[in-house]
Design a protein around this motif. Structure first.
Motif, PDB file in Angstrom:
ATOM      1  N   ILE A  15       0.845  -1.204   0.000  1.00 26.60           N
ATOM      2  CA  ILE A  15       0.000   0.000   0.000  1.00 26.60           C
ATOM      3  C   ILE A  15       0.875   1.247   0.000  1.00 26.60           C
ATOM      4  CG2 ILE A  15      -1.757   1.277   1.311  1.00 26.60           C
ATOM      5  CD1 ILE A  15      -2.838  -1.369   0.228  1.00 26.60           C
ATOM      6  N   ASP A  16       0.518   2.207  -0.832  1.00 27.31           N
ATOM      7  CA  ASP A  16       1.218   3.491  -0.871  1.00 27.31           C
ATOM      8  C   ASP A  16       1.106   4.144   0.515  1.00 27.31           C
ATOM      9  OD1 ASP A  16       1.990   6.150  -1.166  1.00 27.31           O
ATOM     10  OD2 ASP A  16       0.970   6.406  -3.083  1.00 27.31           O
ATOM     11  N   LEU A  54       3.169  -3.162   3.894  1.00 29.41           N
ATOM     12  CA  LEU A  54       2.516  -4.444   3.666  1.00 29.41           C
ATOM     13  C   LEU A  54       1.260  -4.572   4.522  1.00 29.41           C
ATOM     14  CD1 LEU A  54       5.550  -6.862   3.437  1.00 29.41           C
ATOM     15  CD2 LEU A  54       4.231  -5.853   1.581  1.00 29.41           C
ATOM     16  N   TRP A  55       0.164  -4.880   3.871  1.00 28.83           N
ATOM     17  CA  TRP A  55      -1.113  -5.104   4.529  1.00 28.83           C
ATOM     18  C   TRP A  55      -1.588  -6.493   4.130  1.00 28.83           C
ATOM     19  CZ3 TRP A  55      -4.782  -0.373   5.091  1.00 28.83           C
ATOM     20  CH2 TRP A  55      -4.045   0.782   5.373  1.00 28.83           C
ATOM     21  N   LEU A  80     -11.599  -3.891  -6.702  1.00 32.26           N
ATOM     22  CA  LEU A  80     -10.168  -3.994  -7.011  1.00 32.26           C
ATOM     23  C   LEU A  80      -9.713  -2.829  -7.894  1.00 32.26           C
ATOM     24  CD1 LEU A  80      -9.759  -7.824  -7.674  1.00 32.26           C
ATOM     25  CD2 LEU A  80      -8.844  -6.526  -5.737  1.00 32.26           C
ATOM     26  N   ASP A  81     -10.505  -2.496  -8.909  1.00 33.59           N
ATOM     27  CA  ASP A  81     -10.161  -1.376  -9.796  1.00 33.59           C
ATOM     28  C   ASP A  81     -10.065  -0.064  -9.025  1.00 33.59           C
ATOM     29  OD1 ASP A  81      -9.973  -2.976 -12.035  1.00 33.59           O
ATOM     30  OD2 ASP A  81     -12.012  -2.544 -12.734  1.00 33.59           O
ATOM     31  N   SER A  82     -10.942   0.115  -8.057  1.00 34.97           N
ATOM     32  CA  SER A  82     -10.959   1.374  -7.302  1.00 34.97           C
ATOM     33  C   SER A  82      -9.725   1.542  -6.421  1.00 34.97           C
ATOM     34  CB  SER A  82     -12.230   1.474  -6.457  1.00 34.97           C
ATOM     35  OG  SER A  82     -12.190   0.548  -5.377  1.00 34.97           O
ATOM     36  N   LYS A  88      -1.143  -2.610  -4.446  1.00 36.68           N
ATOM     37  CA  LYS A  88      -0.590  -3.565  -5.407  1.00 36.68           C
ATOM     38  C   LYS A  88      -0.560  -4.936  -4.746  1.00 36.68           C
ATOM     39  CE  LYS A  88       3.743  -4.774  -7.636  1.00 36.68           C
ATOM     40  NZ  LYS A  88       5.187  -4.556  -7.594  1.00 36.68           N
ATOM     41  N   GLU A  89      -1.203  -5.919  -5.392  1.00 35.37           N
ATOM     42  CA  GLU A  89      -1.228  -7.277  -4.850  1.00 35.37           C
ATOM     43  C   GLU A  89       0.152  -7.902  -5.012  1.00 35.37           C
ATOM     44  OE1 GLU A  89      -3.800 -11.120  -5.911  1.00 35.37           O
ATOM     45  OE2 GLU A  89      -4.988  -9.361  -5.351  1.00 35.37           O
ATOM     46  N   VAL A  90       0.711  -8.398  -3.904  1.00 33.65           N
ATOM     47  CA  VAL A  90       2.048  -8.978  -3.913  1.00 33.65           C
ATOM     48  C   VAL A  90       1.974 -10.504  -3.971  1.00 33.65           C
ATOM     49  CG1 VAL A  90       4.201  -9.210  -2.601  1.00 33.65           C
ATOM     50  CG2 VAL A  90       2.981  -7.030  -2.623  1.00 33.65           C
TER      51      VAL A  90
END
Length: 194
Positions: A15-16, A54-55, A80-82, A88-90
């Motif tokens: 996450i930013d 990281l979340w 997900l788009d929002s 970003k999925e890691v």
């Protein structure tokens, strides 16, 4: 109707750090959306730490069909788009089958809308060697009992070996999956989670 084991999905996201307020609302919105789907058993999310990017999000559904209904839904795709601008999925991991037997009961962290995420560590599955011992402790007595009982069937020992193994696995697999392994893991839970 066949019994199906629940499926837990764990997702690690980066996450930013400049957008944590948006990310917090976004993660909660995902939990709320999933809760409206049939088969939903629970969901939650935690941050690795206050400064961490990281979340982790977890959700659980009753079976693969209810999970796929959520994962393929337009609501989830919209959600997900929002979040693509800041999330970003890691990594994604599904726990089903054998590892699912070793999940801790109530092992999901829940996010409370009023207070935010509960900082709860989700215990990982026990080491593979403990899983192997647990499975063996269930399998050995069941296989021994099966072999002894089927020894009373006249001519069973004359069946070709592949046929005898086929019969034994057809009989023992559902017994192990639905009764023996859940019972063994319940009995061994303190040791498995140590």
């Amino acid at each position: 109707m066949a019994h199906a084991d629940p499926i837990t999905v764990a997702i690690e996201r980066q996450i930013d750090p400049t957008r944590t307020i948006e990310a917090t609302s976004w993660m909660q919105a995902g939990v709320d959306l999933a809760a409206g789907f049939d088969g939903f058993l629970g969901s939650g999310w935690v941050r690795a730490g206050v400064e961490s990017e990281l979340w982790y999000m977890l959700y659980r559904f009753t079976d693969i069909s209810t999970l796929e209904a959520w994962e393929e839904s337009p609501q989830r795709n919209w959600w997900l788009d929002s979040g693509r601008a800041f999330a970003k999925e890691v990594r994604t991991e599904r726990r089903t089958g054998i590892e699912g037997w070793f999940d801790a009961p109530l092992g999901l962290a829940l996010a409370d809308p009023a207070t935010g995420p509960i900082q709860q560590i989700i215990p990982p599955a026990p080491p593979r060697w403990k899983q192997a011992i647990s499975i063996w402790l269930g399998f050995f007595p069941m296989n021994l009992l099966f072999s002894w009982l089927f020894g009373f069937i006249p001519g069973f020992e004359t069946f070709p070996l592949p046929l005898r193994v086929l019969i034994s696995t057809l009989v023992l697999t559902p017994i192990m999956a639905y009764w023996v392994l859940p019972w063994v893991t319940r009995m061994l839970r303190p040791w498995l989670q140590r």
